[in-house]
Design a protein around this motif. Structure first.
Motif, PDB file in Angstrom:
ATOM      1  N   PHE A   1       0.830  -1.204   0.000  1.00 57.66           N
ATOM      2  CA  PHE A   1       0.000   0.000   0.000  1.00 57.66           C
ATOM      3  C   PHE A   1       0.866   1.257   0.000  1.00 57.66           C
ATOM      4  CE2 PHE A   1      -2.788   3.202   1.927  1.00 57.66           C
ATOM      5  CZ  PHE A   1      -3.931   3.035   1.147  1.00 57.66           C
ATOM      6  N   GLY A   2       1.966   1.219   0.766  1.00 62.26           N
ATOM      7  CA  GLY A   2       2.851   2.373   0.833  1.00 62.26           C
ATOM      8  C   GLY A   2       3.495   2.689  -0.500  1.00 62.26           C
ATOM      9  N   VAL A   3       3.914   1.652  -1.228  1.00 62.74           N
ATOM     10  CA  VAL A   3       4.542   1.852  -2.536  1.00 62.74           C
ATOM     11  C   VAL A   3       3.555   2.448  -3.530  1.00 62.74           C
ATOM     12  CG1 VAL A   3       5.411   0.592  -4.541  1.00 62.74           C
ATOM     13  CG2 VAL A   3       6.334   0.117  -2.283  1.00 62.74           C
ATOM     14  N   MET A   4       2.336   1.922  -3.572  1.00 63.23           N
ATOM     15  CA  MET A   4       1.348   2.408  -4.534  1.00 63.23           C
ATOM     16  C   MET A   4       0.933   3.845  -4.243  1.00 63.23           C
ATOM     17  SD  MET A   4      -1.066  -0.901  -5.385  1.00 63.23           S
ATOM     18  CE  MET A   4      -1.604  -1.138  -3.697  1.00 63.23           C
ATOM     19  N   VAL A   5       0.684   4.143  -2.970  1.00 64.54           N
ATOM     20  CA  VAL A   5       0.291   5.515  -2.609  1.00 64.54           C
ATOM     21  C   VAL A   5       1.443   6.478  -2.849  1.00 64.54           C
ATOM     22  CG1 VAL A   5      -0.439   7.003  -0.711  1.00 64.54           C
ATOM     23  CG2 VAL A   5      -1.421   4.728  -0.945  1.00 64.54           C
ATOM     24  N   ALA A   6       2.662   6.065  -2.506  1.00 63.25           N
ATOM     25  CA  ALA A   6       3.821   6.940  -2.704  1.00 63.25           C
ATOM     26  C   ALA A   6       4.050   7.244  -4.175  1.00 63.25           C
ATOM     27  CB  ALA A   6       5.063   6.275  -2.101  1.00 63.25           C
ATOM     28  N   TYR A   7       3.869   6.256  -5.029  1.00 65.71           N
ATOM     29  CA  TYR A   7       4.032   6.487  -6.472  1.00 65.71           C
ATOM     30  C   TYR A   7       2.982   7.478  -6.978  1.00 65.71           C
ATOM     31  CZ  TYR A   7       4.288   5.581 -11.491  1.00 65.71           C
ATOM     32  OH  TYR A   7       4.414   5.718 -12.855  1.00 65.71           O
ATOM     33  N   ALA A   8       1.755   7.331  -6.496  1.00 65.06           N
ATOM     34  CA  ALA A   8       0.698   8.258  -6.911  1.00 65.06           C
ATOM     35  C   ALA A   8       0.964   9.678  -6.415  1.00 65.06           C
ATOM     36  CB  ALA A   8      -0.655   7.765  -6.393  1.00 65.06           C
ATOM     37  N   LEU A   9       1.524   9.798  -5.222  1.00 61.30           N
ATOM     38  CA  LEU A   9       1.781  11.124  -4.656  1.00 61.30           C
ATOM     39  C   LEU A   9       3.021  11.790  -5.243  1.00 61.30           C
ATOM     40  CD1 LEU A   9       1.044  10.465  -0.868  1.00 61.30           C
ATOM     41  CD2 LEU A   9      -0.379  11.742  -2.465  1.00 61.30           C
ATOM     42  N   SER A  10       3.957  10.996  -5.721  1.00 66.99           N
ATOM     43  CA  SER A  10       5.225  11.565  -6.167  1.00 66.99           C
ATOM     44  C   SER A  10       5.354  11.695  -7.687  1.00 66.99           C
ATOM     45  CB  SER A  10       6.394  10.724  -5.634  1.00 66.99           C
ATOM     46  OG  SER A  10       6.296   9.392  -6.107  1.00 66.99           O
ATOM     47  N   LYS A  11       4.702  10.792  -8.450  1.00 67.99           N
ATOM     48  CA  LYS A  11       4.940  10.755  -9.895  1.00 67.99           C
ATOM     49  C   LYS A  11       3.686  10.954 -10.745  1.00 67.99           C
ATOM     50  CE  LYS A  11       9.326  10.191  -9.603  1.00 67.99           C
ATOM     51  NZ  LYS A  11      10.222  11.317 -10.003  1.00 67.99           N
ATOM     52  N   LEU A  12       2.527  10.942 -10.160  1.00 72.38           N
ATOM     53  CA  LEU A  12       1.298  11.151 -10.923  1.00 72.38           C
ATOM     54  C   LEU A  12       0.706  12.521 -10.600  1.00 72.38           C
ATOM     55  CD1 LEU A  12      -0.434   7.650 -10.580  1.00 72.38           C
ATOM     56  CD2 LEU A  12       1.112   8.457 -12.374  1.00 72.38           C
ATOM     57  N   LYS A  13       0.161  13.151 -11.612  1.00 71.00           N
ATOM     58  CA  LYS A  13      -0.451  14.467 -11.420  1.00 71.00           C
ATOM     59  C   LYS A  13      -1.970  14.312 -11.387  1.00 71.00           C
ATOM     60  CE  LYS A  13       3.311  16.990 -13.703  1.00 71.00           C
ATOM     61  NZ  LYS A  13       3.689  17.916 -14.818  1.00 71.00           N
ATOM     62  N   TRP A  14      -2.584  14.691 -10.277  1.00 73.73           N
ATOM     63  CA  TRP A  14      -4.033  14.617 -10.140  1.00 73.73           C
ATOM     64  C   TRP A  14      -4.491  15.634  -9.092  1.00 73.73           C
ATOM     65  CZ3 TRP A  14      -5.150  12.597  -5.154  1.00 73.73           C
ATOM     66  CH2 TRP A  14      -4.072  11.941  -4.536  1.00 73.73           C
ATOM     67  N   ARG A  15      -5.721  16.036  -9.225  1.00 74.38           N
ATOM     68  CA  ARG A  15      -6.274  17.068  -8.349  1.00 74.38           C
ATOM     69  C   ARG A  15      -6.394  16.539  -6.919  1.00 74.38           C
ATOM     70  NH1 ARG A  15     -11.688  19.971 -10.308  1.00 74.38           N
ATOM     71  NH2 ARG A  15     -10.191  20.523 -11.955  1.00 74.38           N
ATOM     72  N   GLY A  16      -5.939  17.332  -5.973  1.00 68.68           N
ATOM     73  CA  GLY A  16      -6.011  16.966  -4.560  1.00 68.68           C
ATOM     74  C   GLY A  16      -4.797  16.220  -4.055  1.00 68.68           C
ATOM     75  N   ARG A  17      -3.782  16.069  -4.903  1.00 70.49           N
ATOM     76  CA  ARG A  17      -2.595  15.314  -4.497  1.00 70.49           C
ATOM     77  C   ARG A  17      -1.897  15.983  -3.314  1.00 70.49           C
ATOM     78  NH1 ARG A  17       2.576  14.896  -8.429  1.00 70.49           N
ATOM     79  NH2 ARG A  17       2.549  17.120  -7.920  1.00 70.49           N
ATOM     80  N   ASP A  18      -1.693  17.286  -3.390  1.00 70.15           N
ATOM     81  CA  ASP A  18      -1.006  17.999  -2.304  1.00 70.15           C
ATOM     82  C   ASP A  18      -1.822  17.966  -1.017  1.00 70.15           C
ATOM     83  OD1 ASP A  18       1.050  18.584  -4.041  1.00 70.15           O
ATOM     84  OD2 ASP A  18       0.233  20.544  -4.606  1.00 70.15           O
ATOM     85  N   THR A  19      -3.140  18.020  -1.154  1.00 68.88           N
ATOM     86  CA  THR A  19      -4.005  17.970   0.029  1.00 68.88           C
ATOM     87  C   THR A  19      -3.872  16.631   0.742  1.00 68.88           C
ATOM     88  OG1 THR A  19      -5.583  19.466  -1.033  1.00 68.88           O
ATOM     89  CG2 THR A  19      -6.369  18.190   0.857  1.00 68.88           C
ATOM     90  N   ILE A  20      -3.880  15.546  -0.024  1.00 66.81           N
ATOM     91  CA  ILE A  20      -3.726  14.215   0.564  1.00 66.81           C
ATOM     92  C   ILE A  20      -2.356  14.068   1.205  1.00 66.81           C
ATOM     93  CG2 ILE A  20      -3.633  11.748   0.065  1.00 66.81           C
ATOM     94  CD1 ILE A  20      -6.420  12.900  -0.030  1.00 66.81           C
TER      95      ILE A  20
END
Length: 279
Positions: A94-113
């Motif tokens: 779970f940590g790897v998948m969430v970290a990849y989404a937060l660090s390398k994918l661009k989507w609305r609300g990323r900084d908030t999460i």
């Protein structure tokens, strides 16, 4: 020249002395625990280094002590292994998948999460203990592996560590992989994960140690002897037998052995990972 050589030798000697003192301070408490687990009961906690040794403390553990009731040590050990490994696997996945989404994918609300995760890390987990217990009861998971594994399957610390590491990975690799037709899951597990072996060893050992030594959650979530973990079994035995320090040391030695073995196996990778994480 002679003076400089003498000063270097004296400086080196001072360093060795300081290192030796630190080693004694760090290692001796564990050595003291091991020695007293084998010590004769008349010498436990009475000498820095016991002179007489016996297996009485370990025999006391496995035979149930003065109660004469055999405790499920093997079952508790297996339960601890199952719960710790599966929980650690979920936390890392779970940590790897969430970290990849937060660090390398661009989507609305990323900084908030991301900010919410950082904010939530400041709160002690114990404040959510009662709500979590009530939810487990409502789901019918009480006294099952589900209660011991699923709620412990998320680690904000693992997400934080992987996010910081993935941010340092150049996006050129990801862009090249996407041009070749690779999808995000392929990029994650074929590019990002092989590049993060060093940090993965650090995360794995820390998460496993944290889950292996968990006591409060396991005490609340299990009831039957068949679901006891090693920590809970130890706590149950030494409630009414607090005057038996020898078996207490023996149980602590048994509890620490898997962690020591894992550190010996992954020691080099752990050191590399710590160097990377501290940069």
């Amino acid at each position: 020249m002679v003076g400089s050589k003498r000063s270097r030798k004296s400086s080196l000697a001072i360093r060795y002395i300081i290192a030796g003192i630190l080693l004694i301070v760090i290692v001796y408490p564990y050595l003291y625990m091991v020695l007293n687990s084998f010590a004769d009961w008349t010498q436990v906690d009475r000498k820095l280094i016991p002179s007489s040794y016996t297996l009485k403390s370990y025999t006391w553990l496995f035979t149930g002590g003065e109660t004469g009731i055999t405790r499920p040590w093997l079952g508790a050990f297996v339960n601890s292994i199952i719960v710790s490994l599966l929980s650690t696997f979920l936390m890392m996945m779970f940590g790897v998948m969430v970290a990849y989404a937060l660090s390398k994918l661009k989507w609305r609300g990323r900084d908030t999460i991301n900010n919410f995760i950082l904010f939530h890390m400041f709160f002690p987990a114990i404040i959510l203990l009662i709500p979590s217990f009530l939810i487990i009861q409502k789901l019918g998971w009480y006294d099952t592996y589900w209660a011991l594994i699923i709620p412990k399957g998320v680690s904000l610390w693992a997400i934080f560590m992987y996010t910081n590491f993935f941010k340092a990975v150049p996006s050129v690799f990801i862009e090249a992989a996407k041009l070749d037709g690779a999808r995000d899951f392929q990029i994650l597990y074929k590019i990002m994960m092989p590049m993060s072996k060093s940090i993965t060893s650090v995360v794995f050992l820390f998460l496993l140690m944290e889950r292996w030594t968990e006591l409060l959650w396991d005490m609340i979530m299990v009831r039957s002897d068949g679901m006891l973990t090693l920590n809970v079994l130890l706590s149950q035995m030494f409630g009414p037998y607090g005057t038996y320090p020898g078996p207490l040391y023996a149980g602590s030695v048994l509890l620490s052995l898997p962690i020591i073995i894992l550190f010996i196996i992954f020691g080099k990778n752990f050191q590399k990972g710590m160097q990377v994480s501290l940069k």
